[in-house]
Each structure stands twice: as structure tokens, then as C-alpha cells.
Write a protein that holds these residues in place. Structure first.
Motif, PDB file in Angstrom:
ATOM      1  N   SER A  88      31.537  45.514  41.862  1.00  0.00           N
ATOM      2  CA  SER A  88      32.090  45.708  40.730  1.00  0.00           C
ATOM      3  C   SER A  88      32.182  44.366  39.859  1.00  0.00           C
ATOM      4  O   SER A  88      32.198  43.145  40.449  1.00  0.00           O
ATOM      5  CB  SER A  88      33.514  45.939  40.691  1.00  0.00           C
ATOM      6  N   GLU A  89      32.360  44.228  38.568  1.00  0.00           N
ATOM      7  CA  GLU A  89      32.668  42.957  37.845  1.00  0.00           C
ATOM      8  C   GLU A  89      33.791  42.298  38.465  1.00  0.00           C
ATOM      9  O   GLU A  89      33.726  41.218  38.697  1.00  0.00           O
ATOM     10  CB  GLU A  89      33.121  43.418  36.463  1.00  0.00           C
ATOM     11  N   GLN A  91      34.919  42.255  41.519  1.00  0.00           N
ATOM     12  CA  GLN A  91      34.491  41.811  42.930  1.00  0.00           C
ATOM     13  C   GLN A  91      33.567  40.702  42.583  1.00  0.00           C
ATOM     14  O   GLN A  91      33.587  39.290  43.185  1.00  0.00           O
ATOM     15  CB  GLN A  91      33.493  42.526  43.675  1.00  0.00           C
TER      16      GLN A  91
END
Length: 128
Positions: A88-89, A91
Motif C-alpha cells: 500500500s502507499e 507501507q
């Protein structure tokens, strides 16, 4: 491009004279030596006042901090990869933050080492 100053060979973007006149080249090298010495003296004065000395204990703490930051970064990336899905962004941002912490701590370690190597800050050997 390489420049010869004192007995130290450095590479970088330093100017190299194209003039074939040896007198002009010697004079220019003398000026460049003065400039280099001014930078050395300034660094020694400022850094020496900020950090009077370094020792093995300080280097160990810096190395441990950098190693710990690297381990956190790699462990987190490995953990994220275990899921087998795209990151994800949030992460990716977390990994970038961890990598940045590692990069900064590594740079501080190297900068401190260079300060000793260049004579800006004295190294105090551990008595033992």
C-alpha cells in the motif's frame, strides 16, 4: 577530473588549469592550497568545538544505531512481502522512512569517520 594537492589525490569537480606555463600553474596551485587550507582550518575549528573528540565507544554507538535501523528496515520489508500482495502507499511510505533513517545514520557514521581521518576531530584511544 583529479586534482593534486599536497600529497593527497582527490577526484571531483575541482578546476584544473589549462595553461601550459609552469609558473602560472605553480601560482594557481599555491592559491588552491590556500583555499584548501582555509576549508581545513574552518572545519577543524568548528567541528573541534562541537565535538572535542571521538572514541571507540562513540563509533560503536553510531554503528549499532545504523545496524539497528538497517535491521528494522529489512525486517519490515520482509514482513510486508510475506503477504504476497502489492504494498500500500502507507507501507511504501513506512519503508521509505525506515530506509531514510538507516541512510542518515550511515551517513553520520561515515562523516564522523572522515572527520577523524582528515584531522578535524581527534580520536581518543580507549585505555585498556
Amino acid at each position: 577530473m583529479a586534482t593534486m594537492t599536497s600529497s593527497t589525490r582527490r577526484t571531483g569537480d575541482h578546476f584544473e588549469p589549462n595553461d601550459d606555463d609552469p609558473q602560472v600553474q605553480r601560482r594557481l596551485r599555491g592559491y588552491l592550497e590556500q583555499i584548501d587550507y582555509t576549508a581545513y582550518a574552518s572545519n577543524k575549528a568548528v567541528l573541534g568545538a562541537t565535538l572535542p573528540h571521538v572514541d571507540a565507544e562513540r563509533f560503536q554507538r553510531l554503528a549499532l544505531a545504523a545496524a539497528t535501523a538497517r535491521a528494522r528496515w529489512v525486517a519490515e520489508a520482509a514482513s510486508m512481502a510475506e503477504a504476497g500482495t502489492s504494498l500500500s502507499e502507507a507501507q511504501v511510505a513506512r519503508l521509505a522512512h525506515l530506509r531514510s533513517a538507516y541512510d542518515e545514520l550511515s551517513a553520520v557514521y561515515e562523516a564522523t569517520r572522515r572527520m577523524v581521518e582528515r584531522g578535524y576531530v581527534p580520536y581518543r584511544a580507549t585505555q585498556g
